[in-house]
Design an enzyme around this catalytic site. Structure first.
Site, mmCIF file in Angstrom:
data_model
loop_
_atom_site.group_PDB
_atom_site.id
_atom_site.type_symbol
_atom_site.label_atom_id
_atom_site.label_comp_id
_atom_site.label_asym_id
_atom_site.label_seq_id
_atom_site.Cartn_x
_atom_site.Cartn_y
_atom_site.Cartn_z
ATOM 1 N N ASN A 8 0.908 -1.140 0.022
ATOM 2 C CA ASN A 8 0.013 0.249 -0.056
ATOM 3 C C ASN A 8 0.894 1.281 0.031
ATOM 4 O OD1 ASN A 8 -1.469 2.232 1.079
ATOM 5 N ND2 ASN A 8 -3.111 0.834 1.736
ATOM 6 N N HIS A 13 1.015 6.039 1.859
ATOM 7 C CA HIS A 13 1.662 7.029 2.767
ATOM 8 C C HIS A 13 2.928 7.939 2.204
ATOM 9 C CE1 HIS A 13 -1.396 6.624 5.671
ATOM 10 N NE2 HIS A 13 -1.038 5.317 5.895
ATOM 11 N N HIS A 34 -5.560 3.771 -1.650
ATOM 12 C CA HIS A 34 -6.834 4.205 -1.144
ATOM 13 C C HIS A 34 -7.183 5.658 -1.426
ATOM 14 C CE1 HIS A 34 -9.671 4.486 2.783
ATOM 15 N NE2 HIS A 34 -10.130 4.990 1.474
ATOM 16 N N ARG A 73 -9.291 8.393 -0.857
ATOM 17 C CA ARG A 73 -10.441 8.702 0.137
ATOM 18 C C ARG A 73 -10.915 10.002 -0.376
ATOM 19 N NH1 ARG A 73 -8.643 6.487 5.360
ATOM 20 N NH2 ARG A 73 -10.722 7.731 6.261
ATOM 21 N N ARG A 129 -7.059 12.956 0.955
ATOM 22 C CA ARG A 129 -5.741 13.270 1.918
ATOM 23 C C ARG A 129 -4.610 12.709 1.560
ATOM 24 N NH1 ARG A 129 -7.540 10.567 7.409
ATOM 25 N NH2 ARG A 129 -9.315 11.502 6.893
ATOM 26 N N GLU A 169 -8.934 0.519 -3.187
ATOM 27 C CA GLU A 169 -9.547 0.634 -1.928
ATOM 28 C C GLU A 169 -10.430 2.073 -2.133
ATOM 29 O OE1 GLU A 169 -7.364 0.858 1.679
ATOM 30 O OE2 GLU A 169 -6.471 -1.114 1.392
ATOM 31 N N THR A 186 -8.418 3.819 8.628
ATOM 32 C CA THR A 186 -9.558 3.030 8.398
ATOM 33 C C THR A 186 -9.767 2.395 9.916
ATOM 34 O OG1 THR A 186 -9.183 2.957 6.101
ATOM 35 C CG2 THR A 186 -10.864 1.258 7.095
ATOM 36 N N GLU A 219 -11.472 -9.223 3.262
ATOM 37 C CA GLU A 219 -10.261 -8.722 3.619
ATOM 38 C C GLU A 219 -10.535 -8.519 5.165
ATOM 39 O OE1 GLU A 219 -7.322 -6.131 1.728
ATOM 40 O OE2 GLU A 219 -6.661 -5.359 3.701
ATOM 41 N N HIS A 222 -3.751 -4.297 7.914
ATOM 42 C CA HIS A 222 -3.765 -3.076 8.493
ATOM 43 C C HIS A 222 -3.000 -3.277 9.932
ATOM 44 C CE1 HIS A 222 -5.300 0.747 10.409
ATOM 45 N NE2 HIS A 222 -5.996 0.833 9.238
#
Ligand code: PXP
Length: 248
Positions: free
Chosen positions: A11, A14, A47, A49, A53, A74, A105, A155, A198
């Site tokens: 992922n 970030h 993801h 969002r 962000r 996502e 999340t 998931e 996660h």
């Protein structure tokens, strides 16, 4: 790849978080995605969002163009996101709950209470060829509902296990792990493909990676943080090594 190969989805959200802290173009999430691919990631997860962000619409567009491995997109179950997914038709769509005020999340999607709406929501995504996954807690009711609405994948949210481990609440961590293990087997028995993710780190990944039914882990924040110290390729190699060791 054999059927027992545990895929690693990296992922890259970030990388975009750091980029957006300055509002410029660096560091580039697409470059991170290509590096992750070279380091052996089986897929890239991003993801988009509602508040944009981290990942942006342009990032998703770029990822669709440059990736050789599958994109796991996502998103929240909203009409806006559905339209974006139908435009790009990524390999996989993972539905996640989204609250503006949360930092990440925090829980799984409430499927049982929204079965009807979600069944209608995912039908066109499946028709478009996307593999639909639902991000849920290790809860039998939610898994049964995910199965009924026609999701191909669940998931499992590993956040509660990882938080308990990080805070030294080892009895709680063990309990969470047992619930994840049991629900992984239960979901598999219904014919669902089982993924998890996660909050996973080098310290927490192995007991989860050892679940025999598990087919994919999605890991982001820890790997991007670790990349500061050892580089993204080596950070991914070490995660891969730990996953392979746990499978043996
Ligand atoms: N899987 C899902 C569905 C997620 O929403 C996230 C976080 O965005 C992850 C995996 C990765 O979590 P982390 O960044 O904590 O490794």
């Amino acid at each position: 790849m054999s059927d027992t190969h545990l895929r690693l989805g990296v992922n890259i959200d970030h990388v975009a978080t750091v980029r957006n802290a300055r509002g410029g173009a660096y560091p580039d999430p697409l470059r991170a995605a290509k590096l992750a691919e070279e380091a052996g990631a089986d897929g890239i997860t991003a993801h988009l969002r509602e508040d944009r962000r981290h990942i942006s619409d342009a990032d998703i567009e770029g990822l669709m163009q440059v990736l050789s491995v599958p994109l796991n997109f996502e998103m929240a179950a909203t009409p806006e996101m559905q339209a974006i997914a139908l435009r790009h038709k990524p390999h996989a769509v993972c539905l996640v709950p989204e609250k503006r005020e949360e930092r990440t999340t925090e829980g799984g999607l409430e499927v049982a209470r929204e079965e009807n709406r979600l069944a209608h929501f995912i039908a066109p995504l499946r028709d478009a060829g996307c593999r639909v996954s639902i991000f849920i807690a290790a809860d039998r009711k939610q898994i049964e509902a995910a199965h009924r609405i026609g999701a191909q994948v669940i998931e499992l949210h590993t956040g509660a296990y990882c938080d308990a481990h990080a805070e030294g609440r080892m009895d709680d961590a063990q309990r969470e792990l047992e619930a994840l293990r049991e629900m992984s087997a239960f979901a598999h028995s219904l014919g669902l493909e089982v993924h998890a993710g996660h909050g996973l780190t080098y310290d927490t990944v192995q007991p989860v990676a050892a679940f025999p039914e598990l087919r994919e882990l999605n890991i982001g924040h820890f790997l991007i943080g670790e990349a500061i110290f050892r580089g993204l390729g080596p950070a991914i190699h070490e995660m891969r090594r730990l996953m392979d060791e746990a499978r043996r």
